[in-house]
Design a protein around this motif. Structure first.
Motif, PDB file in Angstrom:
ATOM      1  N   GLU A 150       0.837  -1.178   0.000  1.00 24.78           N
ATOM      2  CA  GLU A 150       0.000   0.000   0.000  1.00 24.78           C
ATOM      3  C   GLU A 150       0.887   1.247   0.000  1.00 24.78           C
ATOM      4  O   GLU A 150       2.119   1.157   0.032  1.00 24.78           O
ATOM      5  N   PHE A 151       0.267   2.424  -0.046  1.00 23.55           N
ATOM      6  CA  PHE A 151       1.009   3.673  -0.233  1.00 23.55           C
ATOM      7  C   PHE A 151       2.065   3.880   0.858  1.00 23.55           C
ATOM      8  O   PHE A 151       3.199   4.273   0.583  1.00 23.55           O
ATOM      9  N   ALA A 152       1.730   3.597   2.092  1.00 23.19           N
ATOM     10  CA  ALA A 152       2.685   3.781   3.184  1.00 23.19           C
ATOM     11  C   ALA A 152       3.905   2.886   3.004  1.00 23.19           C
ATOM     12  O   ALA A 152       5.045   3.295   3.311  1.00 23.19           O
ATOM     13  N   ASP A 153       3.702   1.669   2.502  1.00 23.21           N
ATOM     14  CA  ASP A 153       4.826   0.767   2.247  1.00 23.21           C
ATOM     15  C   ASP A 153       5.747   1.346   1.175  1.00 23.21           C
ATOM     16  O   ASP A 153       6.982   1.287   1.282  1.00 23.21           O
ATOM     17  N   TRP A 154       5.144   1.895   0.123  1.00 23.23           N
ATOM     18  CA  TRP A 154       5.926   2.481  -0.958  1.00 23.23           C
ATOM     19  C   TRP A 154       6.754   3.664  -0.464  1.00 23.23           C
ATOM     20  O   TRP A 154       7.938   3.801  -0.817  1.00 23.23           O
ATOM     21  N   LYS A 155       6.157   4.518   0.316  1.00 22.60           N
ATOM     22  CA  LYS A 155       6.885   5.689   0.815  1.00 22.60           C
ATOM     23  C   LYS A 155       8.082   5.267   1.655  1.00 22.60           C
ATOM     24  O   LYS A 155       9.175   5.843   1.532  1.00 22.60           O
TER      25      LYS A 155
END
Length: 508
Positions: A445-450
């Motif tokens: 998810e987005f938090a993982d990518w960041k």
């Protein structure tokens, strides 16, 4: 009016000993000033323009000191091809220096006939430099010819290049840079990621969405060396090729699948690209670095990172890939990644209701689909209801797909939100069912990518975001499925895709 200036337009990546003799003879009688109009000054790190403007300027200034010539150096930014190129150059000189160069006070030194004729139409006298017929045969080597020798490893370039260029190239290690940019990366010969993919439908689907994908990322693309990793059949590079602002850039496609790579090569052979510096390489990006460190201005990846996650070692492989992208990006360069993604809170439980009336509902999923012809697999899966297709997907999916039927309601199941979206975003890919079952769309998810990008050293641009493909929701999801929270409250459809704009900091 007495001659006061010699206008010398050109890219001036390399200066030659011949130019020193020729210019000295041209300006000596009148004591004129040489105005170096350095074209494509805003381009670097490409085959057409391997040397940045500030290094070209340094070499010209050094050349002027060693030859005793009085010089002015003016950058001329690239423009789309135009018959007014000479006017644009003259105006650039006027803005930068305040000088008005006219046929009465200026001779134009130019060996390129197509450019020379533009100045002749304005009334200027042309000094043809290397193209001067009075010099006899063979004609002197042009700077680009000398640069080509350098790129090929032919050390005779040093005999033709002026000491000013040799000095600047040595001090700033430009010899290695030119050779890196000019020569192809080493390309492997691996096969495709999956033997079950129908590449015909894959190419058609990607081509249909190419314009939308390009419009999503085009404003983030930095000119220079532009690489599309996992380029498919080259649809995005075809659109990049049509961008006037990128005509001086190198456009490079990297693809592992033989079918797609061969299609790219075929397109190029058929004249689909106007830029001569479009190149395609066959390489498995899971096998390590493709390009040398700090050599790529823009990296594009579309629908690729979920495949690296799926076919590699998930987090470890994706982390290695992100590091490879970071390493080959020039300081200030950008990686633009567009792909599917997991919803925020992908592990929270939800209740998924699926249509049972839109197809067959066998008592159990079918095993051994891989033994059937692809057309039979597609026909069988397409004939299942949306609910039964979930059971079949769980049977064929390479990754765990946890779900529990809701007692008393065969249409409903409880499962993690990410797993639900993994199924829903793939349920209609019947033509490539077994291939799609090898992949996981919602691993991150987005938090993982960041966190992943920051760990590699990238800075995340504010343009990065998740978004929902509402066409998919309207046409594929909402008619046959619905989501609720575990307590029964309705849940809106989550994000399905991600756009990541990651920049390597300038000071790295």
């Amino acid at each position: 009016m007495e001659q006061q200036f010699v206008l010398f337009p050109g890219r001036h990546h390399l200066l030659t000993r011949f130019q020193a003799v020729y210019l000295s003879g041209l300006v000596a009688p009148a004591g004129a000033t040489v105005v170096w109009a350095v074209t494509s000054a805003n381009h670097e790190n490409t085959r057409r323009n391997p040397v940045p403007y500030h290094r070209r300027e340094a070499a010209i200034e050094r050349f002027s000191v060693l030859t005793g010539l009085r010089s002015l150096v003016v950058p001329v930014f690239d423009t789309a091809p135009t018959d007014r190129f000479a006017d644009v150059t003259l105006k650039s000189v006027a803005v930068a220096t305040g000088l008005e160069l006219t046929p009465g006070n200026t001779v134009v030194a130019c060996s390129t006939p197509e450019v020379a004729v533009l100045y002749e139409k304005l009334g200027f006298t042309i000094a043809p430099v290397e193209a001067d017929p009075s010099l006899g045969a063979p004609p002197p080597a042009r700077p680009w010819d000398v640069l080509t020798r350098l790129a090929a490893g032919d050390e005779t370039w040093r005999e033709l290049a002026h000491p000013a260029t040799i000095d600047v190239f040595a001090r700033y290690r430009l010899v290695e840079q030119v050779r890196t940019v000019a020569n192809d990366p080493v390309v492997g010969d691996e096969g495709g990621l999956t033997a079950t993919r129908d590449y015909r439908t894959y190419v058609e689907a990607f081509a249909d969405g190419a314009a939308r994908k390009w419009e999503l990322v085009r404003r983030h693309v930095r000119p220079g060396r532009i690489v599309d990793v996992g380029c498919g059949a080259g649809a995005i590079l075809e659109l990049a090729d049509r961008e006037p602002a990128l005509r001086e850039s190198d456009l490079i496609g990297v693809e592992i699948a033989r079918h797609l790579y061969e299609e790219c090569v075929h397109k190029k052979a058929q004249g689909a690209f106007t830029n001569p510096n479009v190149h395609f390489y066959r390489r498995n990006v899971l096998g390590g670095a493709v390009f040398p460190p700090r050599s790529v201005d823009t990296t594009l990846t579309f629908a690729l990172t979920h495949e690296i996650w799926s076919y590699g070692e998930r987090w470890d492989s994706l982390r290695a890939f992100v590091q490879a992208i970071y390493d080959h990006t020039v300081p200030g360069g950008v990686w633009v990644n567009s792909d599917v993604c997991g919803p925020d809170g992908k592990d929270r439980p939800v209740v998924l209701r699926l249509d049972t009336a839109d197809g067959a509902n066998p008592p159990a999923p079918r095993t051994g689909l891989a033994a059937l012809p692809p057309a039979d697999v597609a026909a069988y899966v397409a004939g299942l209801s949306t609910r039964a297709r979930l059971d079949q997907f769980a049977e064929d999916h390479r990754f765990p797909l946890p779900y529990e039927p809701v007692a008393g309601d065969p249409a409903r199941v409880t499962m993690p939100l990410g797993a639900a979206m993994d199924y829903l975003t793939r349920k209609d890919y019947t033509d490539n069912w077994l291939s799609e079952a090898q992949e996981q769309f919602c691993g991150l998810e987005f938090a993982d990518w960041k966190a992943l990008l920051a760990d590699a050293g990238f800075e995340i641009d504010f343009a990065s975001r998740t978004y929902r493909n509402d066409w998919i929701v309207e046409h594929r999801l909402a008619p046959v499925a619905s989501l609720t929270r575990a307590d029964g409250r309705p849940l809106d459809w989550p994000a399905t895709h991600i756009l990541l704009v990651a920049r390597r900091p300038l000071n790295t």
